[in-house]
Each structure stands twice: as structure tokens, then as C-alpha cells.
Design a protein around this motif. Structure first.
Motif, PDB file in Angstrom:
ATOM      1  N   ARG A   1      19.949  -9.719  21.426  1.00  0.00           N
ATOM      2  CA  ARG A   1      18.880  -9.048  20.657  1.00  0.00           C
ATOM      3  C   ARG A   1      17.826  -8.417  21.565  1.00  0.00           C
ATOM      4  NH1 ARG A   1      19.695 -13.629  17.380  1.00  0.00           N
ATOM      5  NH2 ARG A   1      17.794 -14.644  18.098  1.00  0.00           N
ATOM      6  N   GLN A   2      17.731  -8.914  22.796  1.00  0.00           N
ATOM      7  CA  GLN A   2      16.815  -8.309  23.764  1.00  0.00           C
ATOM      8  C   GLN A   2      17.176  -6.845  24.019  1.00  0.00           C
ATOM      9  OE1 GLN A   2      14.249 -10.274  25.385  1.00  0.00           O
ATOM     10  NE2 GLN A   2      13.510  -8.234  25.918  1.00  0.00           N
ATOM     11  N   ARG A   3      18.460  -6.513  23.807  1.00  0.00           N
ATOM     12  CA  ARG A   3      18.935  -5.164  24.132  1.00  0.00           C
ATOM     13  C   ARG A   3      19.246  -4.324  22.885  1.00  0.00           C
ATOM     14  NH1 ARG A   3      23.772  -6.306  28.186  1.00  0.00           N
ATOM     15  NH2 ARG A   3      23.785  -4.014  28.274  1.00  0.00           N
ATOM     16  N   ILE A   4      18.805  -4.832  21.727  1.00  0.00           N
ATOM     17  CA  ILE A   4      19.139  -4.143  20.474  1.00  0.00           C
ATOM     18  C   ILE A   4      17.869  -3.705  19.740  1.00  0.00           C
ATOM     19  CG2 ILE A   4      20.115  -4.449  18.159  1.00  0.00           C
ATOM     20  CD1 ILE A   4      22.173  -6.274  19.262  1.00  0.00           C
ATOM     21  N   GLY A   5      17.933  -2.519  19.157  1.00  0.00           N
ATOM     22  CA  GLY A   5      16.925  -2.098  18.187  1.00  0.00           C
ATOM     23  C   GLY A   5      17.572  -2.148  16.817  1.00  0.00           C
ATOM     24  N   TYR A   6      16.947  -2.864  15.884  1.00  0.00           N
ATOM     25  CA  TYR A   6      17.593  -3.117  14.591  1.00  0.00           C
ATOM     26  C   TYR A   6      16.713  -2.628  13.451  1.00  0.00           C
ATOM     27  CZ  TYR A   6      19.346  -5.962  10.645  1.00  0.00           C
ATOM     28  OH  TYR A   6      19.825  -6.413   9.429  1.00  0.00           O
ATOM     29  N   LEU A   7      17.318  -1.894  12.553  1.00  0.00           N
ATOM     30  CA  LEU A   7      16.624  -1.496  11.325  1.00  0.00           C
ATOM     31  C   LEU A   7      17.340  -2.163  10.154  1.00  0.00           C
ATOM     32  CD1 LEU A   7      14.577   0.429   9.811  1.00  0.00           C
ATOM     33  CD2 LEU A   7      16.524   1.976   9.572  1.00  0.00           C
ATOM     34  N   PRO A   8      16.689  -3.124   9.500  1.00  0.00           N
ATOM     35  CA  PRO A   8      17.355  -3.781   8.368  1.00  0.00           C
ATOM     36  C   PRO A   8      17.500  -2.834   7.178  1.00  0.00           C
ATOM     37  CG  PRO A   8      15.352  -4.975   9.037  1.00  0.00           C
ATOM     38  CD  PRO A   8      15.351  -3.664   9.736  1.00  0.00           C
ATOM     39  N   GLY A   9      18.482  -3.113   6.359  1.00  0.00           N
ATOM     40  CA  GLY A   9      18.714  -2.291   5.174  1.00  0.00           C
ATOM     41  C   GLY A   9      17.646  -2.512   4.118  1.00  0.00           C
ATOM     42  N   GLU A  10      17.262  -3.766   3.937  1.00  0.00           N
ATOM     43  CA  GLU A  10      16.201  -4.074   2.968  1.00  0.00           C
ATOM     44  C   GLU A  10      14.950  -4.402   3.764  1.00  0.00           C
ATOM     45  OE1 GLU A  10      18.010  -7.265   0.812  1.00  0.00           O
ATOM     46  OE2 GLU A  10      19.750  -6.014   0.412  1.00  0.00           O
ATOM     47  N   LEU A  11      14.297  -3.354   4.213  1.00  0.00           N
ATOM     48  CA  LEU A  11      13.168  -3.540   5.121  1.00  0.00           C
ATOM     49  C   LEU A  11      11.944  -4.064   4.376  1.00  0.00           C
ATOM     50  CD1 LEU A  11      12.017  -3.056   8.007  1.00  0.00           C
ATOM     51  CD2 LEU A  11      11.361  -0.789   7.235  1.00  0.00           C
ATOM     52  N   ALA A  12      11.427  -5.193   4.821  1.00  0.00           N
ATOM     53  CA  ALA A  12      10.188  -5.738   4.255  1.00  0.00           C
ATOM     54  C   ALA A  12       9.210  -5.921   5.407  1.00  0.00           C
ATOM     55  CB  ALA A  12      10.467  -7.071   3.579  1.00  0.00           C
ATOM     56  N   LEU A  13       7.979  -5.472   5.193  1.00  0.00           N
ATOM     57  CA  LEU A  13       6.984  -5.528   6.269  1.00  0.00           C
ATOM     58  C   LEU A  13       5.843  -6.456   5.881  1.00  0.00           C
ATOM     59  CD1 LEU A  13       6.906  -1.693   6.918  1.00  0.00           C
ATOM     60  CD2 LEU A  13       8.016  -3.393   8.366  1.00  0.00           C
ATOM     61  N   PHE A  14       5.074  -6.868   6.870  1.00  0.00           N
ATOM     62  CA  PHE A  14       3.914  -7.727   6.617  1.00  0.00           C
ATOM     63  C   PHE A  14       2.806  -6.846   6.025  1.00  0.00           C
ATOM     64  CE2 PHE A  14       6.282  -9.333  10.237  1.00  0.00           C
ATOM     65  CZ  PHE A  14       6.544 -10.630   9.823  1.00  0.00           C
ATOM     66  N   PRO A  15       2.455  -7.051   4.749  1.00  0.00           N
ATOM     67  CA  PRO A  15       1.593  -6.073   4.071  1.00  0.00           C
ATOM     68  C   PRO A  15       0.188  -5.953   4.653  1.00  0.00           C
ATOM     69  CG  PRO A  15       2.002  -7.996   2.678  1.00  0.00           C
ATOM     70  CD  PRO A  15       2.885  -8.131   3.865  1.00  0.00           C
ATOM     71  N   ASN A  16      -0.338  -7.037   5.201  1.00  0.00           N
ATOM     72  CA  ASN A  16      -1.726  -6.988   5.687  1.00  0.00           C
ATOM     73  C   ASN A  16      -1.853  -6.510   7.130  1.00  0.00           C
ATOM     74  OD1 ASN A  16      -2.672  -7.993   3.220  1.00  0.00           O
ATOM     75  ND2 ASN A  16      -2.154 -10.068   3.856  1.00  0.00           N
ATOM     76  N   LEU A  17      -0.718  -6.389   7.783  1.00  0.00           N
ATOM     77  CA  LEU A  17      -0.735  -6.004   9.197  1.00  0.00           C
ATOM     78  C   LEU A  17      -0.715  -4.483   9.313  1.00  0.00           C
ATOM     79  CD1 LEU A  17      -0.528  -8.043  11.572  1.00  0.00           C
ATOM     80  CD2 LEU A  17       1.892  -7.471  11.731  1.00  0.00           C
TER      81      LEU A  17
END
Lengths: 300, 258
Positions: free
Chosen positions: A75-91
Motif C-alpha cells: 500500500r506504500q506504493r499504491i494510490g487507491y480510489l474507492p468505489g464508494e468514497l466516503a470522506l470525513f465531513p468535518n475535515l
């Protein structure tokens, strides 16, 4: 050796199938499109590669390392975009990017974050809970691309984006490949697969049914024509030109043709054609037209 | 977290503030004559320590343990339900590192809340100049000890979040145990049939810890509470290591991982 390799990979959720006996091979420095309908197992496969889901049987490896045992190094060498992207709303997005940079130990990517935000049209100073779906997707894309990872795993990367931004994303994918990096992305959009992918694999019911080079496929793409006539031609009128009749209703005839487009159109004029519609065919249609569902496991 | 801190400060000070305004007659009532009150820990209102042990230190452990429970659920089960856990799990962090760093952050936040509540209580206590044998240091120490029960419920809820499929299932299980434990301990004095089950109630152990306001420090109970917290944390780490994330499956629905 393949950069991504799965061997007889199976994931079951109780009795429910995620993927079954999946064999996948993605080469270094290629853009691999992973196509399939909803529920086919695309996201499950991507999550196994990220060690978010563990296989029931078989194995998955990236960079020659086992995804489960050596997930941190991978994972150190991977950039990942999840299909069901959920973000931290307050950040705020910029804080999130800093957090990811800190975790990855890559303080140099701040400049790239700014460039990516500019290119995608993202204001990173706002709390992420205030973003539209499209802007949330941009945050995910920036986070995936900013570290210039060796491998990008993108689950439906152009979802919720407007057409201009979709083009920018495809440019980013091309640039990544030109830099010698590998991109593995799932999609169901024919045009973007055609635009950027070197190879494409179709997954259906948890199994790869075929893998092909996109340029080979494009040469085989066919037309599905809906023709309306003043006088309906007799049955089988176009068969001598290699066309297949799919439907005949009233004054309308639907045919599928793989070759001899000029001759088919000339014959249609001869029968007094009133209207013509070229119905879009998907890459999956092309696959199935050539290989069918029973000819699974063909790879290029 | 700010809300929980305010709640702790409120309940940590309100009973101290009320004490001087109690009618003399009420203060002179000796509830020892009332078996019911005695059974739930109200030994006497005649002294400040009797008053706070019967009131404040009955409510404050409940608030602190609820705080710990909600923090633990929010940190893992809620993040998995919301989908943000997938973002963290896709970073180059070992799963054990992820859960331990979250736990460390929660422990510090809980400690900050309890220290704030303790300082507020001490401030009120010293400003009222109450006549009692209890010192401000004793009061602060007892309020600080509430961190332990919050820690136990926090790690317990982290374990529930790691083991059970959803936030709701973890919340129901955690809240169910907490209320059972609280009322079980309080009712055990009235219903002897519950006596045999007191060892299951976390509040039984903590009640003896709080009693250090007027007596000896219950090192055995302190060790047991800390041990339970560490035990649940270990269970949480093991469960989190083994399970599939983003898959809302009950343990018996999960695949045997090959």
C-alpha cells in the motif's frame, strides 16, 4: 512477472459469491480496464488487492508480494480510489491531504496537491462535508494521484464528474502510464476504456470471462443498425452480406453487422430506407459477440 | 468530546454546589434507617462525603462509561458504517497500528475530559469552603479514577465494533451491558438474587474504587479494571486483524479466511 497477479481467487460472503476462481494478470506500465456489470465482483477484487477483504481461497499479489501478508509494503506504493468514497465531513480537504502525506511519509507532494486541485477545479480549503458528489470524487482522485505511486487502483474514477473533468482524469491516467506507472481501473464506460486502456478484462458473475487488447477489440467492433423501410425487405435479405437479423417489427428491422457496411447501406437504399439509427454497442457486447458467455478464460 | 466534557463538569460540580443549600433537616436524616436507600449506596447525607458518594459518584461513573462507550463505537463501528474506515485501511498502516493509534487518541481525549471535570469540581469545592474531612486532592483523585471505567467501556465498545457487523449492533450490545451493569449493581442491594451476578457488573468493581474518597485505595479493583480494559483492547485488535472490512456480516456469516 506480472505486477498484479491473482490465482484462483475466491471470496464468499457466507453463501453469497464475491468472486470465484478469478485469475487476473496486469503487466507493469499498462492501463488495465476492468469491466463488468454491477455485482460482478469488480469492487471485491479491488478490495482484496488492498487487503480490505481477505480471500476465502486462492491468493493475490502485487509487486510480487502477498497482498495479505505484506499489505503495508504494497500500500506504500499504491494510490487507491474507492468505489464508494466516503470522506470525513468535518475535515478540510487540504488537512486530509496533509494527513495522507504524513502517513505515507511524503512531505514533497504538497506542490503536486496544488497542481492536481487546480487541474481538477477543486477548492481544498472547505470542509469535505460541504462538497458535492463530484467534488468528493475529486478529493479521492487527488489523494490517489498526489504521491505519484507506482500503481494506481481506481474504482470507477469518473463517476459523478462532469465531461470536462472526466477528460482531465483520463489525461492524468495517460500521464501516469507515460511515466511508466501502472493503472488498474474498473469502469463500465466504453469510451473511457477505449480512450486510455491498453488491455481490458471483462468480469461476469465473479469470473474473468476474457482479457483482450483494446486495439484488437476496436478492430472487431460491430454496428447494430435500426432501419425503417417504406417496403420491408424479405426475411434474410441482408444475410448474404454477413448481417444478422435481430428483430423485425412493423416497418423496422434491427440488424447486427461486423463487415460490409457500405454494401449493407447500399442494399438498404435499394429497399427504400426511410430512417437509420446506429445503436451504441458496448465493449461488453463486442466481447460477448466474439466469445460468448461459454467461452470463458481467454486471455491476450 | 466537548459535550461529554461539559456533562462531566456539570455532574462533577452540581452536587458539590447543592450540598450547602440542603436544608438542615434533610442533612440530618439518616438514611441508614431506610433500607432501600442504603441498599443503593446512600449511607448518609449528614456529611459531605456521604452526600457525594450517594449522588455525584453514582452518576459520574455512568456518564463517564457512556462517554467511553460512544467514543469507542464512533472510532471503529461508526467509521466502518460511514465508509471512512476504508480510506484509513487503504493507507500503509498495519491494522493493529490503526486501532492502537485510535485507542491512544481516545485515551488521551478521555483523560483530558476527566481532568477538566476534576479541576472544575476542585474549583467549586475550594470556593465553597465546605467543612469536611475530604481534601481537594481526595476529590480530584476520585474524579480522575473515573478514567478507568471510561477506558474499560471504550475498549469493550472497540471490541464490539471490531467483532459485530454494524454500529447499531455494537451500540445495542454495549449499551445493553452498560445499563444492565449499572442497574444490576444498584439493584443488587435490594434483590439478593442478583448478588451472585455482581462479579459481571463493571460498576461493582468501580464502586469500591470510588470508596477511596473516605477509605483505602482498592488496588485489586483498579488492577482488575485496567486488566479488563487491556483484555478487551487485545480482543479488539485480534478481531480487527481477522475480519473483512466494509462487509457487514455477522461472525457466523463470515468466510473462513484461507
Amino acid at each position: 512477472m506480472a505486477l498484479i497477479q491473482t490465482e484462483d481467487l475466491s471470496v464468499y460472503y457466507g453463501r453469497q459469491r464475491g468472486v470465484h476462481g478469478l485469475n487476473l494478470s496486469v503487466e507493469a506500465s499498462e492501463v488495465y480496464g476492468f469491466l463488468g456489470p454491477n455485482g460482478a465482483g469488480k469492487t471485491t477484487t479491488l478490495r482484496v488487492l488492498m487487503d480490505i477483504i481477505r480471500p476465502t481461497a486462492g491468493r493475490a499479489s502485487i509487486f510480487g508480494l502477498d497482498c495479505q501478508r505484506e499489505g503495508v509494503r504494497i500500500r506504500q506504493r499504491i494510490g487507491y480510489l474507492p468505489g464508494e468514497l466516503a470522506l470525513f465531513p468535518n475535515l478540510r480537504a487540504e488537512t486530509y491531504f496533509q494527513m495522507v502525506n504524513t502517513i505515507r511519509g511524503d512531505p514533497t507532494s504538497q506542490g503536486r496537491v496544488r497542481t492536481l486541485c487546480d487541474r481538477l477545479g477543486l477548492d481544498p480549503t472547505r470542509p469535505m462535508g460541504t462538497y458535492s458528489h463530484g467534488n468528493k470524487q475529486k478529493v479521492g482522485l487527488v489523494a490517489a494521484f498526489m504521491g505519484q505511486p507506482d500503481l494506481l487502483i481506481l474504482d470507477e474514477p469518473t463517476t459523478s464528474l462532469d465531461p470536462l473533468v472526466q477528460q482531465t482524469v483520463l489525461e492524468l491516467v495517460r500521464e501516469a502510464r507515460d511515466d511508466g506507472r501502472t493503472v488498474f481501473f474498473s469502469s463500465h464506460v466504453l469510451s473511457e476504456v477505449q480512450a486510455v486502456c491498453d488491455r481490458v478484462g471483462i468480469i461476469r458473475a465473479g469470473q474473468i470471462i476474457v482479457t483482450e487488447r483494446v486495439k484488437d477489440l476496436l478492430q472487431r467492433q460491430f454496428h447494430r443498425l435500426r432501419l425503417r423501410f417504406a417496403n420491408m425487405p424479405p426475411a434474410g435479405a441482408f444475410e448474404s452480406l454477413g448481417a444478422q437479423e435481430l428483430q423485425r417489427t412493423g416497418d423496422t428491422l434491427t440488424i447486427e453487422i461486423h463487415e460490409n457496411l457500405n454494401q449493407v447501406l447500399a442494399l438498404a437504399v435499394h429497399y427504400g430506407i426511410l430512417d437509420l439509427e446506429d445503436q451504441p454497442t458496448t465493449l461488453e457486447d463486442t466481447f460477448l459477440a466474439y466469445y460468448g458467455e461459454n467461452k470463458a478464460g481467454r486471455h491476450a | 468530546m466537548i459535550g461529554w466534557t461539559i456533562a462531566l463538569c456539570f455532574f462533577g460540580t452540581v452536587y458539590i454546589l447543592l450540598y450547602p443549600s440542603l436544608p438542615a433537616e434533610f442533612r440530618e436524616i439518616n438514611p441508614q434507617a431506610l433500607a432501600l436507600l442504603q441498599s443503593i449506596g446512600m449511607q448518609t447525607f449528614a456529611t459531605f462525603e456521604g452526600w457525594v458518594l450517594a449522588t455525584e459518584f453514582n452518576v459520574l461513573p455512568l456518564i463517564t462509561s457512556l462517554c467511553g462507550l460512544f467514543m469507542g463505537i464512533q472510532a471503529l463501528a461508526a467509521e466502518e458504517d460511514d465508509g471512512t474506515l476504508e480510506l484509513l485501511a487503504s493507507q500503509p498502516i498495519p491494522r493493529a497500528g490503526l486501532i492502537l493509534s485510535k485507542t491512544a487518541a481516545l485515551m488521551i481525549a478521555l483523560l483530558a475530559a476527566v481532568v477538566t471535570a476534576g479541576l472544575a469540581a476542585v474549583l467549586v469545592f475550594t470556593s465553597l469552603q465546605i467543612e469536611t474531612q475530604v481534601t481537594a486532592g481526595d476529590l480530584f483523585r476520585v474524579i480522575l479514577s473515573h478514567w478507568m471505567i471510561g477506558f474499560v467501556m471504550m475498549t469493550f465498545s472497540l471490541f464490539l465494533g471490531a467483532y459485530l457487523p454494524t454500529r447499531n449492533s455494537a451500540m445495542v450490545a454495549g449499551l445493553g451491558y452498560l445499563l444492565l451493569s449499572f442497574f444490576g449493581e444498584n439493584l443488587a442491594g435490594m434483590a439478593p438474587v442478583l448478588d451472585d451476578y455482581r462479579f459481571l457488573f463493571v460498576f461493582s468493581y468501580f464502586k469500591r474504587v470510588v470508596a477511596m474518597l473516605t477509605g483505602e485505595v482498592a488496588w485489586g479493583d483498579i488492577s482488575l479494571l485496567l486488566g479488563a480494559g487491556i483484555f478487551f483492547l487485545a480482543l479488539a485488535v485480534i478481531s480487527f486483524q481477522q475480519r473483512n472490512l466494509t462487509v457487514k456480516a455477522w461472525p457466523w456469516q463470515r468466510p473462513k479466511i484461507g
